[in-house]
Motif scaffolding. Structure first.
Motif, short mmCIF file in Angstrom:
data_model
loop_
_atom_site.label_atom_id
_atom_site.label_comp_id
_atom_site.label_asym_id
_atom_site.label_seq_id
_atom_site.Cartn_x
_atom_site.Cartn_y
_atom_site.Cartn_z
N UNK A 138 7.22 0.08 -9.17
CA UNK A 138 6.35 0.69 -8.16
C UNK A 138 7.23 1.10 -6.98
N UNK A 139 6.95 2.28 -6.42
CA UNK A 139 7.78 2.78 -5.32
C UNK A 139 7.00 3.82 -4.52
N UNK A 140 7.62 4.26 -3.44
CA UNK A 140 7.15 5.42 -2.69
C UNK A 140 8.15 6.53 -2.98
N UNK A 141 7.67 7.69 -3.38
CA UNK A 141 8.52 8.80 -3.80
C UNK A 141 8.46 9.93 -2.79
N UNK A 167 0.81 -1.22 0.00
CA UNK A 167 0.00 0.00 0.00
C UNK A 167 0.85 1.28 0.00
N UNK A 168 2.13 1.17 0.36
CA UNK A 168 3.02 2.34 0.32
C UNK A 168 3.57 2.61 -1.08
N UNK A 169 3.52 1.62 -1.96
CA UNK A 169 4.09 1.74 -3.29
C UNK A 169 3.09 2.43 -4.22
N UNK A 170 2.88 3.72 -4.00
CA UNK A 170 1.83 4.49 -4.69
C UNK A 170 2.31 5.17 -5.96
N UNK A 171 3.60 5.15 -6.22
CA UNK A 171 4.15 5.84 -7.38
C UNK A 171 4.77 4.84 -8.34
N UNK A 172 4.99 5.27 -9.57
CA UNK A 172 5.63 4.44 -10.57
C UNK A 172 6.70 5.26 -11.27
N UNK A 173 7.86 4.66 -11.47
CA UNK A 173 8.96 5.30 -12.20
C UNK A 173 9.47 4.31 -13.24
N UNK A 174 10.19 4.82 -14.21
CA UNK A 174 10.82 3.98 -15.22
C UNK A 174 12.31 3.95 -14.93
N UNK A 204 16.60 7.21 -14.22
CA UNK A 204 15.23 7.04 -13.72
C UNK A 204 14.36 8.18 -14.27
N UNK A 205 13.24 7.81 -14.88
CA UNK A 205 12.30 8.80 -15.39
C UNK A 205 11.13 8.89 -14.43
N UNK A 206 10.90 10.09 -13.91
CA UNK A 206 9.81 10.35 -12.98
C UNK A 206 8.64 10.96 -13.72
N UNK A 207 7.43 10.70 -13.24
CA UNK A 207 6.20 11.27 -13.80
C UNK A 207 5.97 10.86 -15.25
#
Length: 110
Positions: free
Chosen positions: A36-39, A8-15, A74-77
């Protein structure tokens, strides 16, 4: 027992394009993988692999079994039209060795 970082903490996604080394034409990266990660977008001072002080703009917390070595791209957003490409400064394993802690990989980015 806690084990891995809770899903449930892994609310973000990055490449992530994992750093593989240097080739005859420059830096070599693996194919991009969505992770999937927490940012946490917080500026802080960290030590780079050569010991120099580097400003980190973002810290990612991801599952311990993910691959994100120092130097990775790492690509964010992704997909929002507001992408930011960063480089991994540090990647630290936070493994409690069986203790009831949220085991994870802590990754600091430029």
């Amino acid at each position: 027992m806690m084990g891995a970082i809770p899903a449930f903490l892994l609310r973000h996604s990055v490449s992530v394009e994992a750093y593989e080394g240097e080739g005859p034409f420059g830096t070599v990266y693996a194919a991009a993988v969505d992770v999937r990660c927490f940012r946490d977008d917080k500026r802080r001072l960290v030590r780079g692999k050569d010991g120099s002080e580097v400003t980190s703009e973002t810290t990612l917390y991801m599952r311990l079994d993910e691959t994100c070595p120092v130097g990775s791209r790492v690509t964010l957003d992704g997909g929002t039209g507001n992408e930011r490409v960063s480089t991994v400064i540090t990647a630290s394993r936070r493994d409690g060795g069986g203790l009831p802690t949220p085991d994870h990989l802590e990754v600091t980015l430029t």
